[in-house]
Design a protein around this motif. Structure first.
Motif, PDB file in Angstrom:
ATOM      1  N   ASP A 122       0.806  -1.229   0.000  1.00  0.00           N
ATOM      2  CA  ASP A 122       0.000   0.000   0.000  1.00  0.00           C
ATOM      3  C   ASP A 122       0.836   1.274   0.000  1.00  0.00           C
ATOM      4  O   ASP A 122       0.462   2.273  -0.613  1.00  0.00           O
ATOM      5  N   PHE A 123       1.995   1.255   0.681  1.00  0.00           N
ATOM      6  CA  PHE A 123       2.765   2.494   0.804  1.00  0.00           C
ATOM      7  C   PHE A 123       3.460   2.894  -0.506  1.00  0.00           C
ATOM      8  O   PHE A 123       4.024   3.983  -0.605  1.00  0.00           O
ATOM      9  N   LEU A 124       3.404   2.009  -1.515  1.00  0.00           N
ATOM     10  CA  LEU A 124       4.015   2.329  -2.807  1.00  0.00           C
ATOM     11  C   LEU A 124       2.983   2.593  -3.907  1.00  0.00           C
ATOM     12  O   LEU A 124       3.350   3.001  -5.005  1.00  0.00           O
ATOM     13  N   LYS A 125       1.710   2.369  -3.613  1.00  0.00           N
ATOM     14  CA  LYS A 125       0.684   2.465  -4.657  1.00  0.00           C
ATOM     15  C   LYS A 125       0.325   3.923  -4.966  1.00  0.00           C
ATOM     16  O   LYS A 125       0.028   4.706  -4.059  1.00  0.00           O
ATOM     17  N   ASP A 126       0.339   4.249  -6.257  1.00  0.00           N
ATOM     18  CA  ASP A 126      -0.169   5.536  -6.765  1.00  0.00           C
ATOM     19  C   ASP A 126       0.412   6.738  -6.020  1.00  0.00           C
ATOM     20  O   ASP A 126      -0.278   7.736  -5.773  1.00  0.00           O
TER      21      ASP A 126
END
Length: 286
Positions: A122-126
């Motif tokens: 999650d911390f790398l998404k979008d």
């Protein structure tokens, strides 16, 4: 231009990780391990298995994959290359191609021939950082940081540790190294384990970057990493790092200003030019 350089550095750092495995094995055995790209592919798929089937987070899944891939590299060396050490150079080369095809088919048998989605944490998404017209995504920053840290750790390990010294001695002269009490088989196994581990990390990073993995993904990536190793100077560890980064930047610029359809052709064209002009590579010896 700046955006393409950032893209090229990201891709090139992954090429460099794979190229390190090629160049370390060649430095010890003078063998081109053409199964190295498929080892990278297996690293990505084993991580995918632990995430999808065991529902592990990315980090523990990646660590287990690196361990499994290191063992796989050692097993391949013991089974496919060690019995052929005293044979002609053609025999281990054919064996490497056979191992490459076998690993591809094993992956197809287990996971099928279709592409599989490789999800990001999650911390790398979008997420991205913008500087005027340049956009750097979090995944690019992550790939660059991981690659640079691993390359620095490898450099320190080879340069300043006792085992690293033994690897350098073995690369210079295996007979003299064995006379000095170095266990050559242990050094070769260690080299394959390190190279395979780096390839596994590269496979995971490629899966994260493109969002998909598939059984034949190691072929083109492996050839490009081999090109990077030749470009920098096969058998030269800093050369492999430089060659990977340079190849990634040249490929990215060529895709942007010539055509994205020629990005694979650019890598092969660079390989041909280097072999014609300076076969030993940028940092290779005479």
């Amino acid at each position: 231009m700046c955006q393409q350089i950032i893209n090229g550095l990201t891709l090139g750092s992954v090429y460099a990780l794979i190229a390190l495995g090629y160049t370390m094995v060649y430095g010890i055995l003078e063998l081109i391990n053409f199964a190295h790209g498929e080892i990278m592919m297996m690293g990505a798929f084993i991580t995918f298995f632990f995430i999808s089937s065991w529902h592990l987070p990315l980090l523990p899944a990646s660590l287990l994959s690196i361990l499994f891939t290191a063992i796989l590299g050692i097993v391949i060396e013991k089974v496919a290359y060690k019995p052929l050490r005293k044979s002609s150079r053609l025999a281990p080369l054919i064996s490497a191609i056979g191992v490459s095809i076998a690993l591809q088919n094993v992956a197809m048998l287990i996971w099928g021939t279709r592409m599989h989605a490789f999800s990001l944490p999650d911390f790398l998404k979008d997420r991205y950082i913008s500087f005027e017209d340049v956009k750097i995504t979090y995944i690019q920053v992550f790939i660059l940081l991981v690659s640079m840290i691993l390359m620095l750790v490898l450099h320190i390990f080879v340069k300043y540790t006792k085992l690293g010294c033994a690897i350098r001695c073995t690369a210079q002269d295996k007979i003299v190294a064995s006379l000095m009490g170095i266990n050559i088989d242990r050094i070769i196994s260690t080299t394959f384990a390190i190279g395979s581990s780096l390839a596994a990390v590269a496979g995971i990073l490629i899966g994260m970057y493109y969002g998909v993995i598939y059984p034949t993904m190691g072929y083109v990536a492996g050839i490009k990493a081999f090109t990077a190793a030749v470009l920098g100077g096969i058998g030269n560890i800093p050369g492999a790092m430089l060659g990977g980064v340079l190849l990634g930047v040249l490929e990215s610029l060529g895709s942007a200003y010539i055509s994205s359809g020629y990005k694979d052709a650019i890598a092969f064209a660079i390989l041909i030019i280097i072999l014609l002009i300076k076969p030993s590579g940028i940092m290779g010896g005479k």
